[in-house]
Design a protein around this motif. Structure first.
Motif, mmCIF file in Angstrom:
data_model
loop_
_atom_site.group_PDB
_atom_site.id
_atom_site.type_symbol
_atom_site.label_atom_id
_atom_site.label_comp_id
_atom_site.label_asym_id
_atom_site.label_seq_id
_atom_site.Cartn_x
_atom_site.Cartn_y
_atom_site.Cartn_z
ATOM 1 N N ARG A 1 -12.972 4.255 3.714
ATOM 2 C CA ARG A 1 -12.571 5.482 2.586
ATOM 3 C C ARG A 1 -12.044 6.542 3.021
ATOM 4 N NH1 ARG A 1 -18.956 5.644 0.098
ATOM 5 N NH2 ARG A 1 -19.028 3.591 -0.574
ATOM 6 N N MET B 1 -10.237 -0.453 -1.995
ATOM 7 C CA MET B 1 -11.495 -0.248 -2.759
ATOM 8 C C MET B 1 -12.081 -1.485 -3.303
ATOM 9 S SD MET B 1 -12.096 2.238 -6.121
ATOM 10 C CE MET B 1 -11.590 3.615 -5.344
ATOM 11 N N ARG C 1 -1.854 1.334 -6.468
ATOM 12 C CA ARG C 1 -2.440 0.748 -5.186
ATOM 13 C C ARG C 1 -3.755 0.058 -5.280
ATOM 14 N NH1 ARG C 1 -0.897 5.082 -0.328
ATOM 15 N NH2 ARG C 1 0.949 5.854 -1.044
ATOM 16 N N ARG C 2 -4.580 0.715 -6.311
ATOM 17 C CA ARG C 2 -5.878 0.149 -6.350
ATOM 18 C C ARG C 2 -5.618 -1.352 -7.026
ATOM 19 N NH1 ARG C 2 -10.234 3.402 -9.944
ATOM 20 N NH2 ARG C 2 -9.684 4.792 -8.439
ATOM 21 N N ASN D 1 0.820 -1.251 -0.005
ATOM 22 C CA ASN D 1 -0.078 -0.153 0.019
ATOM 23 C C ASN D 1 0.874 1.184 -0.019
ATOM 24 O OD1 ASN D 1 -2.161 1.716 0.115
ATOM 25 N ND2 ASN D 1 -2.630 1.447 2.184
ATOM 26 N N ARG E 1 -8.206 4.161 0.839
ATOM 27 C CA ARG E 1 -9.252 4.579 -0.079
ATOM 28 C C ARG E 1 -8.962 3.828 -1.496
ATOM 29 N NH1 ARG E 1 -9.610 9.678 0.260
ATOM 30 N NH2 ARG E 1 -11.557 9.756 1.382
ATOM 31 N N LEU E 2 -7.831 3.564 -1.804
ATOM 32 C CA LEU E 2 -7.207 3.013 -3.305
ATOM 33 C C LEU E 2 -6.969 1.576 -2.821
ATOM 34 C CD1 LEU E 2 -5.012 5.647 -4.903
ATOM 35 C CD2 LEU E 2 -7.505 5.302 -5.536
#
Length: 316
Positions: free
Chosen positions: A185, A194, A50-51, A45, A190-191
């Motif tokens: 979030r 997700m 990152r997503r 991370n 967040r990413l």
């Protein structure tokens, strides 16, 4: 013997959960799940993509748990009683009804002693910051969690067990653990979290609505269907609002509102309109609803297993 194999592991696991819950001294797979998630998150991370990296981690861990569970069951499949015991233990790990009820009761008992004790105790079962919660907010948070986790900790695992057996149940437990650890979030997750959060949304979509319907049914309050339809979708989560709305309607109270997560204020919509203090009588009523739903959900799965065995016998 067919019926023992079909019904036995689930019944044995449920009895164990009712009697002992999750004993702290017993090694639990969720602890190992958490360590694996934390290991991956700390190393991946950061930087770019990152997503994508978070999605690969989430899908990889879910598939790994499903396949490992399937393989273990194949290894012991030659011995009926070893297969029975392994299935019962794994199902037991996935049911959290008794532990959740025990934790909520401890929150109410703690807040009756002191505000600090209540804040500390409720922090064990909620993700929000608890340092500034009032006594009313502590009790409300505990009951919100009781409703939400009736789906996550009982109905949803049973739903996936009915569909995909013990491997599906264990894979769901990984889905739920991923969401509880990285499905936020905020800036950090967040990413990276997700895709894990979206998988959890899909996995809980049907179970959350089944949970709400069962809560209304066991309370005998069918008029609350309209209430749940209105307020269930008000929650930030596409699923959590439905069992929370059902309990808010049953108790005639209000859930939701602004909460702090990791130092950030999240303004959640209110569920219900009756703002009032919640007491021990409300908690006891909510516990009764939880237990009734659990019994009905177990019964429904056993009925499905019975139909499955009967169908197999006819085909033979």
């Amino acid at each position: 013997m067919e019926y023992v194999v079909a019904f036995g592991p689930l019944v044995a696991a449920w009895i164990m959960d009712c009697l002992i819950g999750d004993p702290s001294w017993f090694p639990h797979p969720v602890v190992w799940f958490g360590r694996a998630i934390g290991f991956c998150e700390r190393r991946l991370n950061k930087g770019s993509f990152r997503r994508l990296k978070g999605g690969i981690v989430a899908i990889g861990l879910i598939v790994a748990v499903f396949m490992l569970t399937w393989w273990l069951l194949q290894v012991v499949s030659g011995c009926v009683w070893a297969d029975f015991a392994l299935q019962a233990i794994l199902i037991f790990f996935c049911l959290a009804g008794t532990t959740l009820i025990r934790e909520v009761k401890m929150v109410f008992k703690a807040v009756d002693k002191s505000l600090d004790a209540g804040r500390l105790q409720v922090g064990r079962i909620v993700g929000r910051d608890t340092a500034s919660l009032s006594a009313c907010e502590i009790r409300t948070a505990a009951l919100e969690t009781l409703a939400e986790n009736l789906s996550d900790g009982v109905v949803a695992p049973l739903f996936w067990y009915a569909l995909l057996g013990v491997p599906g149940m264990m894979a769901y437990k990984m889905v739920n653990t991923l969401d509880s650890m990285i499905g936020y979030r905020n800036k950090r997750y967040r990413l990276f979290g997700m895709i894990a959060a979206r998988i959890d949304d899909v996995a809980n979509y049907i179970p959350a609505r089944i949970t709400a319907l069962l809560m209304i049914a066991v309370a005998g309050r069918w008029r609350l269907i309209r209430f749940v339809s209105r307020y269930g979708s008000e929650h930030a989560s596409p699923n959590s609002g439905y069992p929370e709305a059902a309990l808010a309607g049953i108790l005639d109270c209000r859930f939701g509102g602004p909460h702090d997560y990791f130092g950030e204020c999240v303004d959640k919509p209110y569920i219900g309109t009756t703002e009032r203090d919640l007491g021990n009588a409300d908690m006891e009523r909510a516990v009764i609803i939880n237990r009734r739903v659990e019994v009905v959900a177990i019964g429904m799965v056993l009925l499905l297993k019975f139909i499955e065995v009967q169908s197999s016998s006819v085909l033979i």
